[in-house]
Structure formats: structure tokens, C-alpha cells
Write a protein that holds these residues in place. Structure first.
Motif, PDB file in Angstrom:
ATOM      1  N   UNK A   8       0.800  -1.231   0.000  1.00  0.00           N
ATOM      2  CA  UNK A   8       0.000   0.000   0.000  1.00  0.00           C
ATOM      3  C   UNK A   8       0.826   1.271   0.000  1.00  0.00           C
ATOM      4  N   UNK A   9       1.961   1.230   0.671  1.00  0.00           N
ATOM      5  CA  UNK A   9       2.760   2.444   0.783  1.00  0.00           C
ATOM      6  C   UNK A   9       3.675   2.655  -0.419  1.00  0.00           C
ATOM      7  N   UNK A  10       3.627   1.728  -1.366  1.00  0.00           N
ATOM      8  CA  UNK A  10       4.568   1.773  -2.481  1.00  0.00           C
ATOM      9  C   UNK A  10       4.524   3.084  -3.278  1.00  0.00           C
ATOM     10  N   UNK A  11       3.350   3.539  -3.766  1.00  0.00           N
ATOM     11  CA  UNK A  11       3.349   4.760  -4.594  1.00  0.00           C
ATOM     12  C   UNK A  11       3.929   5.962  -3.844  1.00  0.00           C
ATOM     13  N   UNK A  12       3.495   6.139  -2.611  1.00  0.00           N
ATOM     14  CA  UNK A  12       3.987   7.281  -1.832  1.00  0.00           C
ATOM     15  C   UNK A  12       5.488   7.172  -1.633  1.00  0.00           C
ATOM     16  N   UNK A  13       5.930   5.965  -1.218  1.00  0.00           N
ATOM     17  CA  UNK A  13       7.348   5.775  -0.938  1.00  0.00           C
ATOM     18  C   UNK A  13       8.189   6.037  -2.183  1.00  0.00           C
ATOM     19  N   UNK A  14       7.699   5.562  -3.326  1.00  0.00           N
ATOM     20  CA  UNK A  14       8.462   5.766  -4.550  1.00  0.00           C
ATOM     21  C   UNK A  14       8.533   7.252  -4.896  1.00  0.00           C
ATOM     22  N   UNK A  15       7.431   7.963  -4.706  1.00  0.00           N
ATOM     23  CA  UNK A  15       7.429   9.396  -4.990  1.00  0.00           C
ATOM     24  C   UNK A  15       8.445  10.104  -4.099  1.00  0.00           C
ATOM     25  N   UNK A  16       8.462   9.741  -2.827  1.00  0.00           N
ATOM     26  CA  UNK A  16       9.422  10.352  -1.906  1.00  0.00           C
ATOM     27  C   UNK A  16      10.846  10.036  -2.345  1.00  0.00           C
ATOM     28  N   UNK A  17      11.085   8.788  -2.687  1.00  0.00           N
ATOM     29  CA  UNK A  17      12.433   8.382  -3.106  1.00  0.00           C
ATOM     30  C   UNK A  17      12.863   9.153  -4.346  1.00  0.00           C
ATOM     31  N   UNK A  18      11.933   9.314  -5.285  1.00  0.00           N
ATOM     32  CA  UNK A  18      12.262  10.049  -6.505  1.00  0.00           C
ATOM     33  C   UNK A  18      12.565  11.505  -6.185  1.00  0.00           C
ATOM     34  N   UNK A  19      11.754  12.065  -5.306  1.00  0.00           N
ATOM     35  CA  UNK A  19      11.991  13.445  -4.900  1.00  0.00           C
ATOM     36  C   UNK A  19      13.387  13.587  -4.304  1.00  0.00           C
ATOM     37  N   UNK A  20      13.734  12.661  -3.418  1.00  0.00           N
ATOM     38  CA  UNK A  20      15.058  12.709  -2.798  1.00  0.00           C
ATOM     39  C   UNK A  20      16.132  12.577  -3.864  1.00  0.00           C
ATOM     40  N   UNK A  21      15.888  11.676  -4.841  1.00  0.00           N
ATOM     41  CA  UNK A  21      16.882  11.480  -5.891  1.00  0.00           C
ATOM     42  C   UNK A  21      17.107  12.771  -6.667  1.00  0.00           C
ATOM     43  N   UNK A  22      16.003  13.469  -6.999  1.00  0.00           N
ATOM     44  CA  UNK A  22      16.135  14.727  -7.737  1.00  0.00           C
ATOM     45  C   UNK A  22      16.922  15.740  -6.910  1.00  0.00           C
ATOM     46  N   UNK A  23      16.601  15.786  -5.625  1.00  0.00           N
ATOM     47  CA  UNK A  23      17.327  16.686  -4.732  1.00  0.00           C
ATOM     48  C   UNK A  23      18.814  16.331  -4.717  1.00  0.00           C
ATOM     49  N   UNK A  24      19.094  15.038  -4.727  1.00  0.00           N
ATOM     50  CA  UNK A  24      20.490  14.611  -4.707  1.00  0.00           C
ATOM     51  C   UNK A  24      21.224  15.026  -5.973  1.00  0.00           C
ATOM     52  N   UNK A  25      20.519  14.991  -7.118  1.00  0.00           N
ATOM     53  CA  UNK A  25      21.144  15.447  -8.360  1.00  0.00           C
ATOM     54  C   UNK A  25      21.518  16.917  -8.211  1.00  0.00           C
ATOM     55  N   UNK A  26      20.550  17.686  -7.690  1.00  0.00           N
ATOM     56  CA  UNK A  26      20.802  19.122  -7.517  1.00  0.00           C
ATOM     57  C   UNK A  26      22.014  19.344  -6.617  1.00  0.00           C
ATOM     58  N   UNK A  27      22.049  18.600  -5.502  1.00  0.00           N
ATOM     59  CA  UNK A  27      23.171  18.745  -4.571  1.00  0.00           C
ATOM     60  C   UNK A  27      24.479  18.374  -5.263  1.00  0.00           C
ATOM     61  N   UNK A  28      24.412  17.310  -6.064  1.00  0.00           N
ATOM     62  CA  UNK A  28      25.610  16.873  -6.777  1.00  0.00           C
ATOM     63  C   UNK A  28      26.166  17.996  -7.644  1.00  0.00           C
ATOM     64  N   UNK A  29      25.258  18.667  -8.370  1.00  0.00           N
ATOM     65  CA  UNK A  29      25.707  19.750  -9.252  1.00  0.00           C
ATOM     66  C   UNK A  29      26.274  20.906  -8.427  1.00  0.00           C
ATOM     67  N   UNK A  30      25.562  21.267  -7.355  1.00  0.00           N
ATOM     68  CA  UNK A  30      26.031  22.384  -6.511  1.00  0.00           C
ATOM     69  C   UNK A  30      27.416  22.062  -5.945  1.00  0.00           C
TER      70      UNK A  30
END
Lengths: 498, 604
Positions: free
Chosen positions: A147-169
């Protein structure tokens, strides 16, 4: 002439060139493994999926060979790697799509000329996040997801995008010993993302905080040098990556994997071959081996860590006391520990499990007790050495209490070998856990634990070998990772190797 | 470009996220209904006891109970000994048990398990006792209905046990070495070694037949002192009996001590006419020698009398099988046989016993040395049962009715039974006397085709009895037999496949395919009487007090799932009688009933 000699030296000291070679060799080996498995010698059939992997890895290897050749050419001709060659790294990033973490790590490494520990952390943090998402995403092929899969995946993706941004910075703004003050806020958010178990985020956040807030250059330099030494060793970095990946997966699997698929019997799907829905096939009870291995990582890591930390703390304490105080205390403690040392560890564990029953807690205790003496010995040897140093004498002269001297001065300065030893023995603990489960003495048989999974697999070795291969590989990889990391830590922490 | 890729990726993820079904989507309403219906205080915990060999069955039971709203605690013991200790201590709610009816008759399948005074019984139910007694006196046509009622009482009404499945029997044979046509696989009885032959008959004396059994600690080589997997096959081949079972459980005289047998009118008198061509063998200097002592009627009378007498030896494990016998005697008066009519037929017992004999019965002798078949001098033994009990023949075919030497057993068992001290006294058949080492002192007298020479922890060595029907077709073919003790079925299978053993009785269901696909192996399959079931604790747990709780567990069991797991290599069972009598009863899993009974249990 002198130029040539200088360039030869540049090739010899280059850290990127050996990594380039390492990458193409390992990619080639992996491609050959895929090739070997894509062809069935019995039936003569081809497995197209594995063959496609073979092509992809072969292409990566060939391209990597080209990059390595360019690098050698650059270094010999110009004494440094030229920008054009570094740009090839962007192309090599595509290999990430095939899951080739070696090529991807190399690509990130070559793109950026200025390598700070933060950059390395950020790269691995992002890679970990990406792999966790990829592994979790395999669940969408299942008949249903938790049941928590969609939410968890969205959060993980969000974190991943944030990590890309941090990587560039980080690539753009962090310097050798300093970072912009404004990065402090980013650092805190990065620290928060470490709750997923991604230790790289923790390291990056800490490192960024250190650089953006602290002015203590020597401390920063020490930190830099240590991590440079660890990450210079490709295998140590890879080992650390795999361990942290397993750790993150164990935390995240709670929300993205369905535990029922790993423990509930499904008689309609007994002994299925690997497929998209069941990436590692199903076992004799129709349970998804992929889910079982993912959940098994949790137990292996918990037992591995706990049965290393407990004896390290107890043994460290006893060893510290024994090393610091007189011969009598020393003799009493060490001789008692010698008695314990005389009992073979695994037999002691079997005896404890047989007497108190099989569960995770008893397993941890059983594995811990046997390794207390070795930690005590390591600690005692170090304390004997450190307690003769001048700063200990001066602390004593200042009238500091014994306990304070031991735990504030002596023990912290004796920690390095303990850390190295722990990392090296954690692998042994993982194996011991699996061995006991394999013998039917570990956790209950239906609980997904790597040794349990391997045990089921071992009886189907001939007819359904994947049942044994995948848990076996998981154990091998985790133990190897700990060993490689341990080696890297030893190189970084051992003063004798300076 | 990077941004566009990112947006595309995000879009893809959103689409995919829309596609996936979550767990509650799939089982939404059903699940929520269940939680409402369950509405009691907490889950009931059931402790399931078993051995690690039964781990797979335990997992299936665990899974089924959990899916029906129980909590399950597993108690897995490494071997049968510790399992038995746990069971005796009552540390279980349900114990995974199995029962094999080696005599091939339904009475044995229920008597010791369910009768109030049975050796293995924890049930005290007078109605069950009555039904067992009633069925025992009936003929097969009549007892079908009685056993049906009995089964319903034991399972459906009172839920003393929860049946799981009936196993098949399967053995793998190395057909490079052995001739598979000579190897029997009987439904009930243990394998007979004397018929087994090599492909190359010239090897009979040069090589040994190597077979296997799981248990290496032998209970006793005195046939009446044991009835378990450690000695059943060994004692069957070491002691001849009055009758034998065929592969499909018919009672015959083939390969036994009798030429013929006859049942007297009234089903209480049973007559056996004895052979004169079997002598006891003993071991001397590691070889079997003919003692010259014939296996005769006095040995039969002695053997059966001690079999039915509870106090004939300490630790008597099989008297309950033979309790139905009232008297065993030698018949010397030929007129008695002439007068006695055969049960349910024409003709006298004398005619029935004399059928097909080389020379006509002219005289019945008391002294076995005086018997001479070719001269018409025979020995006849008569067994009288307390009540009409036709199934007594099955018990006489059981290994515990094996014939021992009167003279030898009496000379060894000189101790006082009441004051028997296991540390001091060495009874006949004690495994210490055949174990290599200081205690070795082989005193066995074998009446069967083979005799045990010595054993250690790894194997037991047998040689053929030189005086066992020499020259006839029943003379043992292979002169040496080695039994390897290999506990684990998978290891045994490996041993069979690499040629270490020639014969493996008990190929696991999940490995049939491996044996079938191996060119040098042959798989023989037959029905068996082995039933696996869950035994409820009858003493001091909740399940002992509450019939509703037992029934809730009973209806959680889904036998179809067992059949699935074993790839169809099991059959459905209703009780231990199922493989012997087709009663038509069937256990159907019913989650609704489970809920009902659980609710009633909670209301208690």
C-alpha cells in the motif's frame, strides 16, 4: 626528453588511469559472464535478455577501453587529461542505464577534474538512491504492490532529484578546504535524507557542515586526506557503496516491498524461473526469492552489525582495563578471556542456540560471546602502547582520574585498529549467521534470511540452481564488500602505512 | 535536453504509478471483512512441534494457520529423539506425526493410536474404543462402515487429529548393478533382500548389496522389542515368520516358514503347516554358520507366546499387536485337522494344509528333528484367538512375530525380568553385542535369509544364512548385504547417484524427477500406508480442553496445498485408516467454519 620523463611520471601517478583500466576489465568480465549465461549448453537456446546485457556491457567495456587509451595518450603527450577526454565521461554515464555501477562511478569521477570528498560522497549518494529506486521499481511487475509503495516511490524520486541538484552544486561550489556558508542549510537537508539509510548522505552532510561552518583547516585537511585514501581505493569505495545500498534497501523495503510475498506460501507459483514479476524466481513454496533476499539483507546486517558491535564494546572495555592496569588485573581478565578463546566460536554459538532456542536475539548473543577475546586482545595491545605516550603521562600529572584517562585519552587513540578489525570481522559474522541458519540453527526457516534461502536453494541445486545462486551471490558480495572496505580503512587509518 | 528527459521520466512514473495495483486494491473488501469478523481479543497462538525433517510440512501448516488468523510458534527439533522428548513433556499444541501401518490391516492403524489403552494413544473415548473393538471382529465388507464411523468420530466430531496426507513409497535402484525386476516394493511390508540379484549373477558371492537406512541406532534385534524404522527391515530379513504379506497386502505362505495355512470355521483357529528346510544360523569368526538346529514348531510356540506376553521381556514394545492370541500349540492329532472345517468354505483344514505338498500328510510330529516332509511327517501349529479376529494373520506377518530360537534366547535371557538392569544385564538382541569393539559378542540366531555380523556407526554388515532353504528359489541370491546409515534423504540420494549405494528406499517426492532422468537409475513407486497428521495435545493445553479450538485448527488445514507442494505425489487422507479402507470421508478446508469455531472458542 625531460618533458617525456615528466609525462611518464604523470601517467604513473595518475589515479584516474588505473581506475579506467580497472573499469574496462571488470565490464568485460561482467559481459563475458552475461554471455556465458545467455546460452544454454543443454538445450542450445539463447536467452535474449541476458544477451542484450552482454552487448550493453561489451559496448561499455569497449568504449571504456577507448577512454583509457585516450587518457594514456593525453598523459604521455600532455602530462594531463585533456578536456575532450573528460567530456567522454558524459557519454559513459549512459552505462548507468545498464546498472554498471563501475562505469558510472568512473564516469562521474573523470567528468570532474577537481575531486573533493564531497563530490565523491555526492556521486555515491546519488548512485545509491538511484539503485534503491531501480530495485524497488522491480515491484511494479508484481501482481500487486504494497500500500505504501506509490507514496514511498514518490518520496524516493523526490530525494533522488534533490540529490542530483546537490551533486551539481557540490561539483560547482565546494573547494578543497572551504565551502560557501549558504551550503549549511543544504547540508542539514542532506543530513535529513540520510534517514533512508543512505550513509553517504550523512557523510556528505557532515562534511559540508564541517567545511561551511568550521575554520579549523587542519581538521578539514585530516578529514579530506582520510576519505581521499579510502575513496582512492576503487574496491573499497565499491564495497562501501554495496554495504550502504544494502542498508538503504533494508530501511526502504519496509515501505516498498510486501513482506507477505516473502513469507506467505503461494502454491500456484511454485519454483518459477526468474521473470520480470519474480526477478530471482520463486522457491519451493512459491515465495518470491527477490523479496526474500531484500528482506534477508535486514537480518544479515542487523546480526552482522550487532554481533560485531557488542563484542567490540565489551572486549574493548575489558581490553582497555587490562592494558592500562597492573599485571594482576591484566592477568585475571586476559586469562579468563583465554579460556573463552579456547572454545571454538562456531561450536559455542551452536551450543548456545541449542540450549536457548533459535531466534535473532540468541543468534546475536551466540555470535557475540565467542569473539569478545579477540577484540579484548586487540584493544589491550593498543592500550599498552598508547598509555606510554607523553600526553597520557601529562594527563596523569594533572591528576586526572584513571577512568577519565582510559576513556578520554587512551581508548580514543586506540580506536583505529578496532574499527579496522570490526569491519573485517563483520563479514565473518554475516557468514556465521548464514552458516547457522544453513544448519537449521539460526532463525526460523520461513523467515527470509540469506542462509535460510541458500539452504532451500541447496536442495534444488541441480534442477533450479537460481535458488542457490542468488542468495549465495548476495552473501559473497556483502562479505567481500566488508572485506574491501576493511582493507581500505586499514590503509587509511593505519599510521604505519603513512 | 536533460530537463525534457526529466519531465518525460516523471510523466512515465506517474503513468506507471497509476497502473500498479496496491495490495488493498487487490484484496480490499475481503480483507476488511475479515478483520471485522475476527473481532475477538488478540490472536490464538498455536505451538507446532516437529522435527527438522518435517520442516516443509510445518511451514505449510504454519502458513495455513496464519492465513486463518492464528499465531504460530514453531518448535523444531533436530532429530526424532529430541522430538519425542518434547512430545512426552507435552511442549506442544499440535505435533506433526506420521504413522505407517506395516501390517497392512486397518486394526493396527487405529488400535495403538486411538484406543484408550493403546501404546501410542493419548485419547480416552469409550465410543472410539467400542468402534475399534467392533470393527476388529468384522470382515472387510462389514468393517468399512464401522471404520467410516470411527474416522468421523476421531476427526470430524472430536478432532483428535488433523490429517494431512498419505505418502507414496518410492525407491531408487541402480540398474547398472542390480536387476530391477528382482527388487520388490511392497505397500506395507519391509523389503525382502533374498530375492534381489545383480545383473551379473557371477558377482553374487564377490560383491555386496549396499542399501541404506536412516537410523543407525538399532532399538533391539530381538523382534518383539522393537517396532520402528531402525529395525523393521533388518529384523524382517533376519527372522522368518509363519506367513508373509504380498506387495499388495494379501496374506500368503510364500517365503515364510509355512507351506500352507488354514483358517478354521468360526475365525478363531488358525493352522500352519511348517517347512523342514530352514535351520538357524549363527555367526562364528565373522562368518555365518549353520547351527544344525532346525526352525521348528517348539520355536514357533515359544516365539509367539513371548510375543503376546507383556512380561516376557523388559521393554516389550509389540505385545499389543499380539494380544488377540489366546493360545499357541503344536497339533499332533491328525484327526483334529480332519474334523475341523475351513472358514467360509468346503473341505477340512487337513485338505487345505495339504494342498500342493510334495508328499501327503501322513503323520504329525511333536519333535522337530523327527519331521521330514519328503516322508510325509509334518509339524502343524495352531493359533487360537480370544475372539474371531481374521486380522491376526497380518500381525503374524509382522516382523515382531519373527521366529527366534527357543534354546538360544532362553540361554541368553537368564536375567529376572522384574529386576532387569539395563547396565548389567545383556538381553538377547542388544545392539551392543553386535557393535564393533569391546562389547562385541554376537549371540544372534537367525531363522531368516540373512544374519547380522557386525555394525558400527556407519554401517551394518549382513551375510546370508547358509541353511535357509538352500537350493530353492527362495535361497538368498546375494551373499553379503551392507546397510549404510545415512540420515539425510538428500545425502542418501547423492549416495545412490554416485554409486555408493545400490538401493535407496525413500526417495523424497520432490526428487522423483532427478531419479527418473538419471539413466543408470530406476524409480519404483507404490502406494504406501504412511499417513502424516497433526496430533493435538491431549493433556494440558487449551487444545486439549476445547473441542472448538481443535476444530478451528482442523478446518484450517487445506490438503490441496500439500498436494500442490508435493507436485501431486501425495494423496488425501482422513485418518490413518484411509490408505487401507476406502471410507469416502474427506476433509475440506473451510475458513468460514474456522471463524465460527474460533468465535465459539473465545466465547467459552
Amino acid at each position: 626528453m625531460e618533458e617525456k620523463l615528466k609525462n611518464r611520471h604523470a601517467l604513473a601517478v595518475s589515479r584516474e588511469y588505473p581506475q579506467a583500466n580497472f573499469t574496462w576489465i571488470i565490464s568485460l568480465i561482467l559481459s563475458l559472464i552475461f554471455l556465458g549465461n545467455s546460452f544454454s549448453f543443454k538445450t542450445g537456446d539463447m536467452n535474449m535478455v541476458l544477451f542484450a546485457f552482454f552487448i550493453a556491457y561489451l559496448t561499455t567495456a569497449l568504449f571504456q577501453f577507448f577512454i583509457a587509451w585516450r587518457m594514456k595518450h593525453d598523459l604521455l603527450g600532455h602530462g594531463e587529461i585533456r578536456k575532450g577526454t573528460r567530456r567522454l565521461g558524459y557519454v559513459q554515464l549512459i552505462s548507468l542505464a545498464t546498472g554498471n555501477v563501475f562505469a558510472a562511478a568512473f564516469a562521474f569521477n573523470i567528468i570532474n577534474k577537481r575531486k573533493t570528498p564531497e563530490y565523491t560522497f555526492a556521486v555515491y549518494m546519488f548512485l545509491t538512491q538511484l539503485f534503491v529506486i531501480a530495485i524497488s521499481a522491480m515491484n511494479i511487475f508484481k501482481p500487486y504492490v504494497t500500500d505504501t509503495f506509490p507514496v514511498a516511490m514518490a518520496v524516493l524520486l523526490g530525494i533522488a532529484l534533490f540529490h542530483v541538484a546537490v551533486l551539481i552544486i557540490v561539483a560547482k561550489s565546494v573547494k578543497e578546504v572551504e565551502a560557501p556558508r549558504s551550503l549549511g542549510v543544504v547540508a542539514v537537508i542532506v543530513l535529513l535524507t540520510a534517514v533512508t539509510g543512505n550513509i553517504f548522505a550523512l557523510l556528505l552532510g557532515w562534511s559540508l557542515l564541517l567545511k561551511s561552518m568550521s575554520n579549523d583547516r587542519s581538521r578539514i585537511m585530516k578529514w579530506n586526506v582520510m576519505w581521499e585514501k579510502i575513496t582512492r581505493n576503487s574496491m573499497a569505495a565499491m564495497g562501501m557503496f554495496f554495504i550502504i545500498l544494502m542498508l538503504t534497501i533494508s530501511v526502504v523495503s519496509r515501505f516498498t516491498f510486501d513482506y507477505d510475498l516473502a513469507v506467505a506460501n503461494d502454491y500456484g507459483n511454485i519454483l518459477q524461473q526468474p521473470s520480470l514479476a519474480y526477478p530471482f524466481g520463486t522457491d519451493n513454496f512459491g515465495r518470491d526469492v527477490f523479496s526474500r533476499i531484500v528482506f534477508g539483507a535486514r537480518i544479515s546486517l542487523i546480526v552482522g552489525f550487532a554481533s560485531t558491535v557488542i563484542p567490540a564494546v565489551i572486549g574493548g572495555f575489558l581490553g582497555g582495563i587490562a592494558g592500562y592496569y597492573s599485571t594482576r588485573t591484566d592477568n585475571v581478565i586476559m586469562r579468563l578471556l583465554d579460556i573463552l578463546y579456547a572454545i571454538p566460536g562456531i561450536l559455542l554459538a551452536i551450543a548456545i542456540i541449542a540450549a536457548f532456542g533459535a531466534n535473532t536475539m540468541n543468534l546475536i548473543i551466540a555470535l557475540s560471546v565467542g569473539s569478545i577475546p579477540t577484540y579484548a586482545r586487540t584493544m589491550r595491545a593498543n592500550v599498552l602502547m598508547v598509555s606510554n605516550y607523553d600526553f597520557v603521562d601529562s594527563a596523569r600529572a594533572l591528576g586526572t582520574s584513571d577512568m577519565s584517562i582510559i576513556f578520554k585519552q587512551v581508548v580514543p587513540n586506540s580506536m583505529a585498529p578496532m574499527i579496522v578489525k570490526s569491519t573485517l570481522t563483520i563479514g565473518g559474522a554475516v557468514i556465521a549467521t548464514s552458516s547457522l541458519s544453513y544448519l537449521g540453527l539460526g532463525v526460523e526457516p520461513h523467515i527470509p534470511e540469506w542462509g535460510n534461502i541458500l539452504r532451500v536453494g541447496s536442495t534444488y541445486l541441480e534442477s533450479h540452481s537460481y535458488l542457490a545462486v542468488f542468495p549465495g551471490l548476495a552473501i559473497i558480495l556483502l562479505v567481500l564488500s566488508f572485506n574491501f572496505l576493511g582493507d581500505g580503512l586499514r590503509d587509511a587509518l593505519d599510521p604505519r602505512l603513512d | 535536453m536533460g530537463k525534457r528527459l526529466l519531465i518525460m521520466m516523471l510523466a512515465l512514473i506517474v503513468v506507471l504509478a497509476g497502473c500498479v495495483k496496491t495490495k488493498s486494491d487487490v484484496s480490499g473488501e475481503k480483507e476488511s471483512g475479515e478483520t471485522k469478523g475476527g473481532g475477538g481479543s488478540g490472536k490464538v497462538t498455536i505451538e507446532l512441534l516437529g522435527t527438522s525433517a518435517g520442516e516443509e510440512d510445518m511451514n505449510i501448516v504454519r502458513d495455513q494457520l496464519i492465513k486463518n488468523g492464528f499465531d504460530v510458534k514453531l518448535n523444531i527439533q533436530p532429530d526424532y529423539g529430541s522430538f519425542k522428548a518434547q512430545r512426552d513433556a507435552g511442549n506442544y499444541d499440535i505435533a506433526l506425526s506420521s504413522w505407517t501401518t506395516v501390517t497392512g490391516n486397518p486394526d493396527y492403524a487405529v488400535r495403538s493410536l486411538f484406543k484408550s489403552d493403546g501404546d501410542n494413544s493419548n485419547i480416552n473415548d469409550s465410543e472410539v474404543d467400542g468402534l475399534i473393538e467392533k470393527a476388529s471382529t468384522e470382515t472387510p465388507d462389514e468393517f468399512k462402515e464401522t471404520y467410516k464411523q470411527l474416522e468421523q468420530r476421531i476427526v470430524g466430531v472430536k478432532a483428535y487429529i488433523a490429517p494431512l496426507y498419505i505418502s507414496f513409497k518410492a525407491q531408487g535402484i541402480n540398474n547398472d548393478v542390480l536387476n530391477p525386476d528382482t527388487v520388490r516394493l511392497a505397500k506395507s511390508r519391509a523389503i525382502a533382500w533374498e530375492t534381489i540379484d545383480f545383473n551379473d549373477a557371477a558377482k553374487r558371492d564377490a560383491a555386496a548389496l549396499i542399501t541404506q537406512q536412516a537410523i543407525g541406532s538399532l532399538t533391539s534385534l530381538d523382534p518383539i522389542k522393537g517396532n520402528d524404522g531402525s529395525i523393521n527391515t533388518l529384523n524382517t530379513n533376519m527372522y522368518v515368520r509363519l506367513v508373509n504379506l504380498t506387495d499388495d497386502d494379501q496374506v500368503v505362505s510364500d517365503g515364510s516358514l509355512s507351506y500352507n495355512y488354514a483358517i478354521g470355521d468360526g475365525n478363531t483357529d488358525y493352522y500352519f503347516i511348517l517347512r523342514d528346510d530352514i535351520n538357524f544360523a549363527k555367526v562364528a569368526d565373522g562368518k555365518a554358520v549353520d547351527t544344525g538346529d532346525r526352525v521348528g514348531a517348539d520355536d514357533v510356540v515359544f516365539s509367539l507366546n513371548r510375543a503376546k506376553d507383556k512380561d516376557s521381556v523388559p521393554d516389550h514394545r509389540t505385545y499389543s499387536l499380539h494380544e488377540s492370541m489366546k493360545e499357541v500349540e503344536i497339533v499332533t492329532d491328525i484327526a483334529e485337522l480332519e474334523e475341523a472345517k475351513v472358514s467360509g468354505g468346503e473341505g477340512s483344514v487337513l485338505e487345505a494344509l495339504g494342498a500342493g505338498l510334495e508328499s501327503e500328510i501322513s503323520e504329525l510330529v511333536d519333535d522337530k528333528t523327527a519331521a521330514d516332509s519328503s516322508a510325509g511327517k509334518y509339524q502343524v501349529v495352531k493359533v487360537t484367538t480370544k475372539e474371531a479376529f481374521p486380522q491376526v494373520l497380518n500381525y503374524l506377518a509382522h516382523q515382531s512375530a519373527g521366529i527366534v530360537s527357543k534354546q538360544q534366547v532362553e540361554s541368553i535371557n537368564t536375567y529376572d525380568v522384574a529386576a532387569f538392569d539395563v547396565n548389567k544385564d545383556i538381553p538377547y538382541g542388544d545392539q551392543r553385542t553386535v557393535t564393533e569393539g569391546a562389547t562385541y559378542d554376537n549371540h544372534l540366531y537367525a531363522s531368516g535369509p540373512y544374519i547380522l555380523v557386525k555394525k558400527n556407526d556407519y554401517q551394518a554388515d549382513f551375510v546370508k544364512n547358509p541353511a535357509y532353504r538352500a537350493g530353492s528359489e527362495f535361497e538368498p541370491k546375494i551373499s553379503e548385504v551392507t546397510v549404510r546409515f545415512i540420515e539425510d534423504a538428500d545425502s542418501s540420494l547423492s549416495a545412490l547417484r554416485n554409486g555408493e549405494i545400490h538401493l535407496f528406499n525413500g526417495v523424497p517426492e520432490t526428487k522423483y524427477e532427478l531419479v527418473e532422468n538419471d539413466d543408470k537409475l530406476v524409480l519404483q513407486k507404490n502406494d504406501s500406508n504412511a499417513v502424516t497428521y497433526l496430533l493435538f495435545n491431549g493433556a494440558d493445553r487449551e487444545v486439549a480442553k476445547s473441542e472448538n479450538l481443535r476444530k478451528a485448527v482442523l478446518y484450517s488445514i487445506n490438503q490441496d496445498e500439500f498436494l500442490n507442494f508435493y507436485q501431486g505425489n501425495k494423496k488425501k487422507a482422513y485418518s490413518t485408516v484411509s490408505p487401507l479402507v476406502d471410507t469416502g470421508n474427506e476433509l475440506v478446508a473451510d475458513p468460514a467454519k474456522v471463524k465460527e469455531f474460533l468465535a465459539e472458542y473465545r466465547a467459552e
